[in-house]
Every structure is written in structure tokens, then in C-alpha cells.
Motif scaffolding. Structure first.
Motif, PDB file in Angstrom:
ATOM      1  N   GLY A  13      50.860  40.962  46.398  1.00 33.09           N
ATOM      2  CA  GLY A  13      49.415  40.892  46.461  1.00 33.09           C
ATOM      3  C   GLY A  13      48.893  39.524  46.076  1.00 33.09           C
ATOM      4  O   GLY A  13      49.610  38.533  46.115  1.00 33.09           O
ATOM      5  N   ALA A  14      47.624  39.487  45.708  1.00 35.38           N
ATOM      6  CA  ALA A  14      46.966  38.234  45.352  1.00 35.38           C
ATOM      7  C   ALA A  14      46.242  38.393  44.030  1.00 35.38           C
ATOM      8  O   ALA A  14      45.689  39.455  43.735  1.00 35.38           O
ATOM      9  CB  ALA A  14      45.978  37.849  46.443  1.00 35.38           C
ATOM     10  N   LEU A  15      46.249  37.320  43.256  1.00 38.63           N
ATOM     11  CA  LEU A  15      45.552  37.283  41.980  1.00 38.63           C
ATOM     12  C   LEU A  15      44.535  36.155  42.026  1.00 38.63           C
ATOM     13  O   LEU A  15      44.876  35.024  42.386  1.00 38.63           O
ATOM     14  CB  LEU A  15      46.544  37.046  40.838  1.00 38.63           C
ATOM     15  CG  LEU A  15      45.933  36.839  39.457  1.00 38.63           C
ATOM     16  CD1 LEU A  15      45.363  38.149  38.935  1.00 38.63           C
ATOM     17  CD2 LEU A  15      46.958  36.291  38.496  1.00 38.63           C
ATOM     18  N   VAL A  16      43.293  36.465  41.685  1.00 45.25           N
ATOM     19  CA  VAL A  16      42.235  35.466  41.641  1.00 45.25           C
ATOM     20  C   VAL A  16      41.690  35.431  40.221  1.00 45.25           C
ATOM     21  O   VAL A  16      41.380  36.480  39.645  1.00 45.25           O
ATOM     22  CB  VAL A  16      41.094  35.813  42.632  1.00 45.25           C
ATOM     23  CG1 VAL A  16      39.953  34.811  42.530  1.00 45.25           C
ATOM     24  CG2 VAL A  16      41.614  35.898  44.053  1.00 45.25           C
TER      25      VAL A  16
ATOM     26  N   ILE B  85      39.898  43.361  34.778  1.00 40.64           N
ATOM     27  CA  ILE B  85      40.654  43.233  36.027  1.00 40.64           C
ATOM     28  C   ILE B  85      40.025  44.192  37.037  1.00 40.64           C
ATOM     29  O   ILE B  85      39.822  45.364  36.723  1.00 40.64           O
ATOM     30  CB  ILE B  85      42.135  43.635  35.873  1.00 40.64           C
ATOM     31  CG1 ILE B  85      42.792  42.949  34.691  1.00 40.64           C
ATOM     32  CG2 ILE B  85      42.898  43.357  37.174  1.00 40.64           C
ATOM     33  CD1 ILE B  85      44.137  43.572  34.313  1.00 40.64           C
ATOM     34  N   THR B  86      39.736  43.690  38.227  1.00 43.59           N
ATOM     35  CA  THR B  86      39.278  44.542  39.320  1.00 43.59           C
ATOM     36  C   THR B  86      40.362  44.524  40.383  1.00 43.59           C
ATOM     37  O   THR B  86      40.679  43.469  40.934  1.00 43.59           O
ATOM     38  CB  THR B  86      37.946  44.052  39.903  1.00 43.59           C
ATOM     39  OG1 THR B  86      36.977  43.976  38.852  1.00 43.59           O
ATOM     40  CG2 THR B  86      37.455  44.989  40.993  1.00 43.59           C
TER      41      THR B  86
ATOM     42  N   LEU C 240      45.827  38.853  32.460  1.00 44.75           N
ATOM     43  CA  LEU C 240      46.607  38.120  33.463  1.00 44.75           C
ATOM     44  C   LEU C 240      47.995  38.725  33.651  1.00 44.75           C
ATOM     45  O   LEU C 240      48.449  38.913  34.784  1.00 44.75           O
ATOM     46  CB  LEU C 240      46.723  36.647  33.068  1.00 44.75           C
ATOM     47  CG  LEU C 240      45.447  35.824  33.212  1.00 44.75           C
ATOM     48  CD1 LEU C 240      45.632  34.456  32.569  1.00 44.75           C
ATOM     49  CD2 LEU C 240      45.039  35.693  34.668  1.00 44.75           C
ATOM     50  N   ALA C 241      48.657  39.055  32.555  1.00 46.97           N
ATOM     51  CA  ALA C 241      50.007  39.604  32.655  1.00 46.97           C
ATOM     52  C   ALA C 241      50.009  40.962  33.351  1.00 46.97           C
ATOM     53  O   ALA C 241      50.868  41.243  34.200  1.00 46.97           O
ATOM     54  CB  ALA C 241      50.644  39.708  31.271  1.00 46.97           C
TER      55      ALA C 241
ATOM     56  N   ALA D 201      43.833  41.395  42.860  1.00 50.36           N
ATOM     57  CA  ALA D 201      43.365  41.564  41.489  1.00 50.36           C
ATOM     58  C   ALA D 201      42.484  40.373  41.144  1.00 50.36           C
ATOM     59  O   ALA D 201      42.882  39.226  41.339  1.00 50.36           O
ATOM     60  CB  ALA D 201      44.539  41.645  40.520  1.00 50.36           C
ATOM     61  N   VAL D 202      41.287  40.660  40.665  1.00 49.18           N
ATOM     62  CA  VAL D 202      40.379  39.621  40.193  1.00 49.18           C
ATOM     63  C   VAL D 202      40.292  39.769  38.677  1.00 49.18           C
ATOM     64  O   VAL D 202      39.908  40.831  38.182  1.00 49.18           O
ATOM     65  CB  VAL D 202      38.984  39.749  40.841  1.00 49.18           C
ATOM     66  CG1 VAL D 202      38.037  38.683  40.300  1.00 49.18           C
ATOM     67  CG2 VAL D 202      39.089  39.655  42.359  1.00 49.18           C
TER      68      VAL D 202
END
Length: 140
Positions: free
Chosen positions: A2-5, A22-23, A48-49, A62-63
């Protein structure tokens, strides 16, 4: 994967000490139509982790962002006004967000593989939440 912003912050940023949320949501339109899941509050490192660990194995976005601990209508209105004023100054400039997601509509997408940090233990998260709760309840 996935992606983390998230925000890239200088080491001395006061945002490091804020509670973070976290969203989790679909990565793209093809990933279905479901409501995002909002989790937290956490300390930044824990948020973050946890987000890194979840998106490492799932096609999710995940934002991770700070949670503003505004407790009065006046504080909320002031924050909204400040944000709106900043947006009115240059509505086409999203600042660091463009760098975060790859430079805007004309830029080539940039992929960066980040090895997830080990997730905190439930005890560590509970201790972090206790610290956050203490901060929220003692704020003057």
C-alpha cells in the motif's frame, strides 16, 4: 503493498509531541467503495510504525497526521481561518504535499519502498495513549 502519506517534519517541530491519527482507506477507485477507518490517537512513532506494518501487506492507503487538540469553538474557528487564508494565498500550491505524493499532476509517480518499523507492543501503545490522555487532560 500500500501507500503511506504523512508529513515530513524537522526534528525540532512541535508537531512531534502532538497526538497522531491514522486514516486507512482504499488505495484507488478500483479497490472498492468503503468508508475509511480512523484509528488513534497515538504518539507519532507508534502511528507511523502501525501504519507501515499494515500497508506493507495490504493494498491500502494510510494517512498519518497530527490531531489538533483544539478545545473551544474559537480555537477551531481560528485554525480554520488560518488554513483557509493560507489556501487563499496560492490555491494552486500545495507546498510539501506535492513533494510527499510525487510532485503534482504533471510529475511522474515516485515509488519509494520503506521497510516497516516493528510495530509497538500493545503495552507500548497503551502507555503512549496514557501519556496522550494526560497531555489532553492537563492542557490549560
Amino acid at each position: 503493498m500500500g501507500a503511506l502519506v504523512t508529513l515530513e517534519l524537522p526534528d525540532d517541530s512541535p508537531a512531534h509531541t502532538m497526538p497522531w491519527i491514522i486514516t486507512f482507506g482504499p488505495l484507488g477507485e478500483q479497490d472498492g467503495d468503503w468508508e475509511p477507518v480512523v484509528c488513534g490517537p497515538y504518539e507519532r512513532a507508534h502511528a507511523l510504525a502501525l501504519a507501515e506494518t499494515v500497508v506493507a501487506d495490504e493494498e491500502l492507503m494510510a494517512v498519518v497526521e497530527p490531531l489538533l487538540t483544539l478545545i473551544t469553538v474559537e480555537e477551531i474557528r481560528a485554525e480554520l481561518a488560518a488554513t483557509q487564508a493560507a489556501g487563499d494565498e496560492d490555491p494552486g500550491d500545495y507546498g510539501d504535499l506535492d513533494d510527499l505524493v510525487g510532485g503534482g499532476a504533471d510529475a511522474e509517480p515516485q515509488e519509494r519502498h520503506v521497510e516497516p518499523s516493528p510495530p509497538p507492543s500493545p503495552e507500548e501503545v497503551r502507555a503512549g495513549m496514557a501519556r496522550i490522555a494526560s497531555m489532553l487532560t492537563t492542557r490549560s
